[in-house]
Design an enzyme around this catalytic site. Structure first.
Site, mmCIF file in Angstrom:
data_model
loop_
_atom_site.group_PDB
_atom_site.id
_atom_site.type_symbol
_atom_site.label_atom_id
_atom_site.label_comp_id
_atom_site.label_asym_id
_atom_site.label_seq_id
_atom_site.Cartn_x
_atom_site.Cartn_y
_atom_site.Cartn_z
ATOM 1 N N GLY A 234 4.942 -6.679 9.421
ATOM 2 C CA GLY A 234 5.695 -7.674 10.545
ATOM 3 C C GLY A 234 6.850 -8.115 10.556
ATOM 4 N N GLU A 251 1.465 -14.268 10.880
ATOM 5 C CA GLU A 251 0.162 -14.441 10.078
ATOM 6 C C GLU A 251 1.145 -13.974 9.173
ATOM 7 O OE1 GLU A 251 0.104 -17.872 9.513
ATOM 8 O OE2 GLU A 251 0.535 -18.572 11.277
ATOM 9 N N CYS A 285 -6.190 -13.590 3.739
ATOM 10 C CA CYS A 285 -5.324 -14.081 3.447
ATOM 11 C C CYS A 285 -5.524 -15.254 3.178
ATOM 12 C CB CYS A 285 -4.700 -13.639 5.079
ATOM 13 S SG CYS A 285 -5.396 -14.700 5.810
HETATM 14 P P1 NDP Z 1 -1.020 -3.581 8.140
HETATM 15 O O1 NDP Z 1 0.172 -4.527 8.372
HETATM 16 O O2 NDP Z 1 -0.594 -2.502 8.347
HETATM 17 O O3 NDP Z 1 -1.776 -3.606 9.488
HETATM 18 C C1 NDP Z 1 -1.883 -5.284 10.342
HETATM 19 C C2 NDP Z 1 -2.281 -4.630 12.051
HETATM 20 O O4 NDP Z 1 -0.856 -4.449 12.289
HETATM 21 C C3 NDP Z 1 -3.294 -2.894 12.376
HETATM 22 O O5 NDP Z 1 -3.036 -3.330 13.674
HETATM 23 C C4 NDP Z 1 -2.014 -2.135 12.595
HETATM 24 O O6 NDP Z 1 -2.536 -0.767 13.151
HETATM 25 C C5 NDP Z 1 -1.092 -2.107 13.406
HETATM 26 N N1 NDP Z 1 0.274 -1.910 12.985
HETATM 27 C C6 NDP Z 1 0.771 -1.325 11.562
HETATM 28 N N2 NDP Z 1 1.892 -0.926 11.807
HETATM 29 C C7 NDP Z 1 2.624 -0.861 13.067
HETATM 30 C C8 NDP Z 1 3.906 -1.084 14.086
HETATM 31 N N3 NDP Z 1 4.473 -0.524 13.121
HETATM 32 N N4 NDP Z 1 3.578 -1.386 14.752
HETATM 33 C C9 NDP Z 1 2.729 -2.974 15.337
HETATM 34 N N5 NDP Z 1 1.864 -2.416 15.272
HETATM 35 C C10 NDP Z 1 0.960 -1.725 13.668
HETATM 36 O O7 NDP Z 1 -2.128 -3.878 7.468
HETATM 37 P P2 NDP Z 1 -3.102 -2.885 7.230
HETATM 38 O O8 NDP Z 1 -4.697 -3.210 7.782
HETATM 39 O O9 NDP Z 1 -2.544 -1.404 6.440
HETATM 40 O O10 NDP Z 1 -2.681 -3.741 5.246
HETATM 41 C C11 NDP Z 1 -2.139 -3.658 3.776
HETATM 42 C C12 NDP Z 1 -2.375 -4.752 3.840
HETATM 43 O O11 NDP Z 1 -1.410 -5.946 4.223
HETATM 44 C C13 NDP Z 1 -3.248 -5.237 3.086
HETATM 45 O O12 NDP Z 1 -4.149 -4.622 2.276
HETATM 46 C C14 NDP Z 1 -2.821 -7.023 3.435
HETATM 47 O O13 NDP Z 1 -2.192 -6.852 1.534
HETATM 48 C C15 NDP Z 1 -2.608 -6.716 3.678
HETATM 49 N N6 NDP Z 1 -3.463 -7.309 5.640
HETATM 50 C C16 NDP Z 1 -3.013 -8.894 5.414
HETATM 51 C C17 NDP Z 1 -3.633 -9.261 6.706
HETATM 52 C C18 NDP Z 1 -3.866 -11.398 6.528
HETATM 53 O O14 NDP Z 1 -4.770 -11.367 7.089
HETATM 54 N N7 NDP Z 1 -2.711 -11.631 6.062
HETATM 55 C C19 NDP Z 1 -4.470 -8.736 6.993
HETATM 56 C C20 NDP Z 1 -4.452 -7.371 7.031
HETATM 57 C C21 NDP Z 1 -3.773 -6.874 6.522
HETATM 58 P P3 NDP Z 1 -3.312 0.097 11.877
HETATM 59 O O15 NDP Z 1 -4.949 -0.487 12.310
HETATM 60 O O16 NDP Z 1 -3.895 1.204 13.123
HETATM 61 O O17 NDP Z 1 -2.973 0.661 10.788
#
Ligand code: NDP
Length: 486
Positions: A234, A251, A285
């Protein structure tokens, strides 16, 4: 033979530059499907198409827009069983939760279908004579949507539905581990191009976050970005978007606490703690990963929580009776195991669970874990683990409980179990979180009211309900002098 599912761009299904394989975390021998990965040229095509289509969408009548969104929602609800199974196969949440999620996604569409007809502005007299002032909301243009894997359908849809309802075009980049649910949503939306939805208004660009996601957030053609995911990603998105002054809504993680008071109903407390901490394998979350428990009821609560955790059925997400499916991926499982080690190194007392277990099919299974004797200073109580791991923190008073609940960088949800109206009211007013639950689990929210947090949990305007208008529209104030005294 497994066929490859394509990206949906400008109303066409396009093969990607590359393909990824999607495997079932409950059964690693099963390939759910093969999915195209978009490249820069495809993203640019989607951006151009979105800009054109958004102008056409502005000319579509309100009732037609309403019926298009209504039809999308109704199809999702009607197919919740089928698409929920697909969701559970690729994400690993138990079947009932997968079905419930798809049904809820349908409800977001039907809610925002109605919202199309409720976009009413304000009118005021000017402070100057004979001038009237009109305040109206207008679409912002093209919205980039980046969604996570833990709610593959619902999280994306609670962004897509208001984006379309408020007149915008959408480019959606779903999480790369859950492309099947994304394609299913795109197929349903595509059916509405026969009913007047302009081709290119909604586009699905699958691909990795680091590549296609990063290109999307850096694009000056995108007017707003709505993101759900980790804090780290984020912050990177915010840095990339600010260069173009792109509107932003994010979020992110949390470290939610459920306070169990000495006057609380222990049946409620245990049920809320089990559901809140272990539902969705703790990958929410809104999960209650910190359980802040009054010393007078601590031992009995822990005993009952432990019995409940041990009794929970961990198995294949598609099996009847499964309460906890596998975690989503190998890397998430490894991260969870690392946190189990860390908890012990930090001096937390391990009561149960947290073991990798084998089932009939090979998958990423682990049992729900409980730690006691933890302090709020430990990393396990400060970092979002996204794991079925609950940490109990013992406190001696309501005041200490409230202070502990608020002692975090995050601020999405919090909860209290109490029979005291005074404590419930005080907690509701003083918990530093965007959502507060009284005698309810910290997870579990409605679709017609705002959702969001404080601190590192959220950035920008709220999601959901009528509050979503703040992000998906821009306010216009018009002054009209009619030329005659009014
Ligand atoms: P990420 O923040 O890496 O991924 C969330 C989304 O962002 C995915 O669609 C991902 O794509 C995309 N993304 C990743 N890098 C970039 C970038 N540089 N620019 C734009 N978009 C990007 O979360 P993760 O899935 O890796 O999960 C890691 C941790 O994040 C979890 O263990 C948890 O702690 C937290 N998380 C929290 C969530 C919530 O609901 N608050 C939801 C998911 C994760 P891609 O899938 O291709 O990496």
């Amino acid at each position: 033979m497994t066929t490859t599912k394509h990206n949906y761009i400008a109303g066409e299904w396009l093969a990607g530059a590359d393909t990824i394989e999607n495997r079932n975390p409950s059964d690693l021998s099963e390939v759910v499907g093969l999915y195209a990965q978009a490249d820069e040229a495809q993203l640019n095509k989607a951006l151009d198409a979105a800009q054109q289509a958004q102008k056409k969408w502005a000319k579509v009548g309100l009732e037609q827009k309403q019926s298009i969104l209504q039809a999308i929602g109704e199809e999702m609800m009607a197919r919740a069983a089928e698409l929920g199974e697909l969701l559970s196969r690729e994400e690993g949440k138990p079947l009932a939760e997968g079905k419930g999620e798809v049904y809820r996604a349908g409800q977001f569409f039907t809610y925002y279908a109605a919202e199309v007809l409720r976009q009413i502005g304000d009118m005021a007299d000017s402070v100057r004579p004979d001038i009237e002032v009109y305040v109206q909301r207008e679409p912002i243009g093209t919205v980039g949507i980046i969604s996570p894997w833990n709610f593959p359908t619902a999280t994306a849809v609670w962004k897509i539905a208001p984006a379309l309802a408020f007149g915008n075009a959408v480019i959606w980049k779903p999480a790369n581990v859950v492309p099947a649910s994304a394609v299913a949503v795109a197929e349903i939306i595509d059916r509405q191009t026969d009913k007047g939805l302009p081709k290119g208004l909604f586009n699905l660009v699958m691909g990795s976050g680091g590549k296609i996601g990063q290109m999307l957030v850096e694009s000056p053609e995108v007017n707003a970005i709505s993101f759900t995911g980790s804090v780290e990603v984020g912050k990177g998105i915010a840095a990339a978007a600010i260069g173009n002054l792109t509107k932003l809504q994010m979020e992110m993680g949390s470290k939610n606490a459920l306070a169990v008071m000495d006057d609380g109903n222990l049946d409620t407390a245990v049920a809320c703690a089990l559901g809140g901490a272990f539902g969705g394998s703790g990958q929410k979350c809104t999960a209650s990963s910190r359980l802040v428990v009054h010393s007078d009821v601590h031992d009995e609560f822990v005993e009952r929580l432990t019995a409940g955790a041990k009794a929970m059925v961990v198995d294949n997400a598609l099996k009847v009776g499964t309460q906890i499916g596998p975690v989503v991926s190998k890397s998430q499982l490894q991260q969870n195991m690392d946190y189990m080690m860390l908890a012990k190194e930090e001096g937390a007392e391990h009561v149960c669970g947290g073991e990798r277990v084998e089932r009939d099919t090979e998958g990423y299974y682990m049992t729900p874990a409980v730690f006691v004797g933890t302090s709020n200073k430990m990393r396990i109580n400060r970092e979002e683990m996204f794991a079925p791991i609950a940490c109990v923190i013992k406190v001696d008073s309501y005041e200490e409980a409230l202070e502990t609940v608020n002692d975090t960088n995050f601020g999405l949800t919090s909860g209290i179990i109490t029979e005291s109206l005074a404590r419930a009211t005080h907690f509701r007013r003083n918990a530093q979180t965007g959502c507060v639950m009284v005698n309810l689990a910290t997870a579990g929210t409605d679709y017609h009211v705002p959702f969001g947090g404080r601190g590192d949990s959220s950035y920008g305007p709220r999601e959901q309900g009528q509050y979503a208008a703040e992000f998906y529209t821009s306010v216009k104030t018009s002054y009209v002098h009619s030329g005659m005294p009014v």
